[in-house]
Write an enzyme that holds these catalytic residues in place. Structure first.
Site, PDB file in Angstrom:
ATOM      1  N   TYR A  59     -25.571   8.482 -12.353  1.00 26.84           N
ATOM      2  CA  TYR A  59     -25.650   8.350 -10.896  1.00 26.84           C
ATOM      3  C   TYR A  59     -26.736   7.348 -10.506  1.00 26.84           C
ATOM      4  CZ  TYR A  59     -25.494   9.838  -6.023  1.00 26.84           C
ATOM      5  OH  TYR A  59     -25.346   9.877  -4.661  1.00 26.84           O
ATOM      6  N   PHE A  63     -11.044 -12.780  10.715  1.00 34.03           N
ATOM      7  CA  PHE A  63     -10.136 -11.979   9.897  1.00 34.03           C
ATOM      8  C   PHE A  63     -10.041 -10.619  10.581  1.00 34.03           C
ATOM      9  CE2 PHE A  63      -9.089  -9.060   6.399  1.00 34.03           C
ATOM     10  CZ  PHE A  63      -7.875  -9.628   6.048  1.00 34.03           C
ATOM     11  N   THR A  64      -8.909  -9.940  10.458  1.00 35.73           N
ATOM     12  CA  THR A  64      -8.666  -8.711  11.225  1.00 35.73           C
ATOM     13  C   THR A  64      -9.849  -7.738  11.153  1.00 35.73           C
ATOM     14  OG1 THR A  64      -7.512  -7.898   9.281  1.00 35.73           O
ATOM     15  CG2 THR A  64      -6.143  -8.756  11.066  1.00 35.73           C
ATOM     16  N   ASP A 116     -18.183 -15.162   4.068  1.00 37.14           N
ATOM     17  CA  ASP A 116     -17.156 -14.242   3.570  1.00 37.14           C
ATOM     18  C   ASP A 116     -16.476 -14.941   2.397  1.00 37.14           C
ATOM     19  OD1 ASP A 116     -14.908 -12.781   2.957  1.00 37.14           O
ATOM     20  OD2 ASP A 116     -14.256 -12.469   5.034  1.00 37.14           O
ATOM     21  N   LYS A 148     -10.041  -9.172  -4.139  1.00 38.20           N
ATOM     22  CA  LYS A 148      -9.566 -10.546  -4.282  1.00 38.20           C
ATOM     23  C   LYS A 148     -10.452 -11.299  -5.266  1.00 38.20           C
ATOM     24  CE  LYS A 148      -7.895  -9.474   0.077  1.00 38.20           C
ATOM     25  NZ  LYS A 148      -8.262  -9.554   1.491  1.00 38.20           N
ATOM     26  N   ARG A 176       3.077 -12.180   9.610  1.00 36.06           N
ATOM     27  CA  ARG A 176       1.797 -12.529  10.227  1.00 36.06           C
ATOM     28  C   ARG A 176       2.111 -13.220  11.546  1.00 36.06           C
ATOM     29  NH1 ARG A 176      -2.827 -10.057   7.910  1.00 36.06           N
ATOM     30  NH2 ARG A 176      -1.571  -8.581   9.037  1.00 36.06           N
ATOM     31  N   PHE A 220       1.454  -2.741  12.963  1.00 32.14           N
ATOM     32  CA  PHE A 220       2.144  -3.473  11.892  1.00 32.14           C
ATOM     33  C   PHE A 220       2.129  -2.722  10.571  1.00 32.14           C
ATOM     34  CE2 PHE A 220      -1.473  -5.082   9.432  1.00 32.14           C
ATOM     35  CZ  PHE A 220      -2.522  -4.947  10.338  1.00 32.14           C
TER      36      PHE A 220
END
Ligand SMILES: *Cc1c(COP(=O)(O)O)cnc(C)c1O
Length: 482
Positions: free
Chosen positions: A80, A132-133, A223, A266, A389, A455
């Site tokens: 831990y 970005f969302t 990002d 990613k 999109r 969506f």
């Protein structure tokens, strides 16, 4: 990719890896595909993977891992506190970005949550090349607002501009002057700008943005979720970077940023999230939120096995042969589509191939969701799953009015090292048939429309019986072929 010439006059993208673990995929018969998409409410998010042939929905968490990543997972240290896994990942990040401090989080949006909590006060602006969302949602959740400063060329679907992800420097200066630097929480640069077609920024543009941020005392946040594609484009498209190594470019980006964060679903080809910074002050501002929202500082909600895979994945990202695979396959697919006159976003970017559904289905009004209809039609004729999109991905305003999206895109993601040239040619072939028969494709309307994130789990139905007609014509032309 290595410079490989072919004896005949054409060049094909070349895989610099071989497959050693594979997953069997199913190609349902066309009638079953129609049934499956109907059952899914014409929403590709609701298809069962068993019914999908080529899953081009996203690159998130589905890039192929390497043998070395898999091997590294076995040495994961579950302690831990003081876990050795933590220190291995920390060392990999320090080597890659040259940043001293590392905070773990369970995925990209969790990093955005922490950064926004630490930096955004009510009424403050966050300036971005493009939103970005989830990054926008977390800024808004803290009471801030987002302004996009992408160049006009960035929104041009068919452009020759090599860096459509660049910030318009004049707009940036102007907004800082008008808003006042005190009212700007941070400037966010997104690598491989997701929602405009995986388009990169240049190192030159990033340097200019960084300089302006420094002189105005505004933190610059990178990002880096889609950084691997962006690095490939900087290396191959930017004259001044031709002789730099991938790691040198990455270190430069790290030195120019105050905070770097990314979705390791990613970047790094595993599953997790990373925040890093060189500033002890910023580190301390964010640190307390990790145990509160994510998990203890040694894992932040990630599995230690995934952390080991990320450490190796990041190291492998510094290899041009590894990061070029995605962009080169996408470029190949875009070229094949252009040859056939199929409308697609250019220049080719990272992440995937983006079809311009408004042009593909010129006869459909935007209120009938051309990108959603095209996604459903493609699934019926090929079993390939893309992502809408466009307007379906938008949200109604407080008066129930539906904003029409800037673009109606069907995104066909190519998760890294997953698909082969024949997979791509199969989709191109089916798209060519669809394009020739595009008049058969009709619109969609809602049957179940959730109030938030419609969506993801909303359901639609076809206007009329066009899906049946499409299938009938497909079977006429292809006989009993799948
Ligand atoms: C996917 C993505 C995120 C969010 O990451 P998750 O791991 O899906 O939460 C943030 N920014 C960009 C550019 C992304 O592509």
């Amino acid at each position: 990719m290595k410079n490989i010439k072919w004896m005949f006059n054409e060049s094909l993208p070349m895989e610099m890896h071989k497959a050693r673990i594979v997953q069997k995929i199913n190609l349902l018969e066309p009638k079953k595909r129609l049934e499956a998409i109907k059952e899914a409410g014409f929403n590709t998010f609701l298809l069962k993977n068993h019914d999908v042939f080529l899953d081009m929905l996203t690159d998130s968490g589905v890039n192929a891992m390497s043998d070395k990543q898999q091997a590294a997972m076995l040495q994961a240290d579950d302690s831990y506190a003081g876990s050795e896994t933590f220190f291995r990942l920390e060392a990999a990040i320090q080597k890659m970005f040259g940043m001293k401090f590392f905070l773990p989080a369970h995925q990209g949006r969790a990093c955005e949550h922490i950064i926004s909590k630490a930096l955004v006060n009510k009424g403050e602006a966050v300036l971005m090349n493009y939103h970005f969302t989830t990054s926008k949602a977390h800024v808004v959740l803290e009471g801030g607002f987002v302004e996009e400063l992408i160049t006009d060329e960035g929104l041009n679907l068919n452009s020759t501009c090599q860096f459509k992800g660049n910030v318009d420097i004049d707009k940036l200066k102007d907004r800082i002057e008008k808003l006042g630097s005190k009212n700007i929480a941070f400037v966010r640069m997104e690598a491989g700008t997701n929602l405009i077609g995986g388009q990169p920024f240049s190192l030159e543009n990033f340097e200019k943005v960084s300089k302006i941020c420094k002189s105005n005392d505004i933190p610059l946040v990178l990002d880096a979720s889609l950084l691997s594609d962006n690095l490939h484009f900087i290396k191959t498209r930017e004259e001044n970077c031709k002789n730099m190594s991938i790691n040198e470019i990455t270190l430069k980006l790290g030195a120019l940023s105050d905070i770097v964060y990314f979705s390791a679903r990613k970047l790094g080809s595993a599953r997790g999230g990373v925040i890093c910074t060189s500033s002890e002050n910023l580190f301390k501002k964010m640190q307390g939120f990790i145990p509160l929202f994510e998990g203890f500082l040694t894992y932040g909600g990630m599995s230690v096995r995934e952390m080991e895979a990320i450490a190796v994945g990041l190291e492998e990202t510094m290899d041009e042969d590894v990061i070029s695979q995605g962009p080169i396959f996408i470029e190949f697919m875009v070229k094949e589509l252009l040859k056939r006159g199929i409308p697609v976003v250019t220049p080719a970017g990272g992440l995937g191939c983006h079809l311009n559904a408004m042009k593909f289905l010129e006869h459909l009004p935007q209120t009938e969701y051309p990108a959603g209809a095209l996604a459903a039609a493609l699934f019926i004729v090929s079993g390939a799953r893309g992502m809408e999109r466009g307007t379906i991905s938008e949200q109604r305003d407080e008066n129930g009015v539906e904003p029409l999206a800037n673009m109606e895109l069907l995104r066909l993601a190519l998760p890294r090292r997953v698909f082969t040239v024949s997979h791509i040619m199969f989709v191109v072939d089916r798209l060519e048939w669809l394009f020739k028969n595009r008049h058969l494709i009709g619109g969609l309307e809602w049957s179940e429309e959730p109030e938030i994130l419609r969506f993801f789990f909303g359901k639609l139905k076809a206007k009329g019986d066009w899906p049946e007609k499409l299938l009938e014509n497909f079977e006429k032309d292809f006989g009993d072929s799948l």
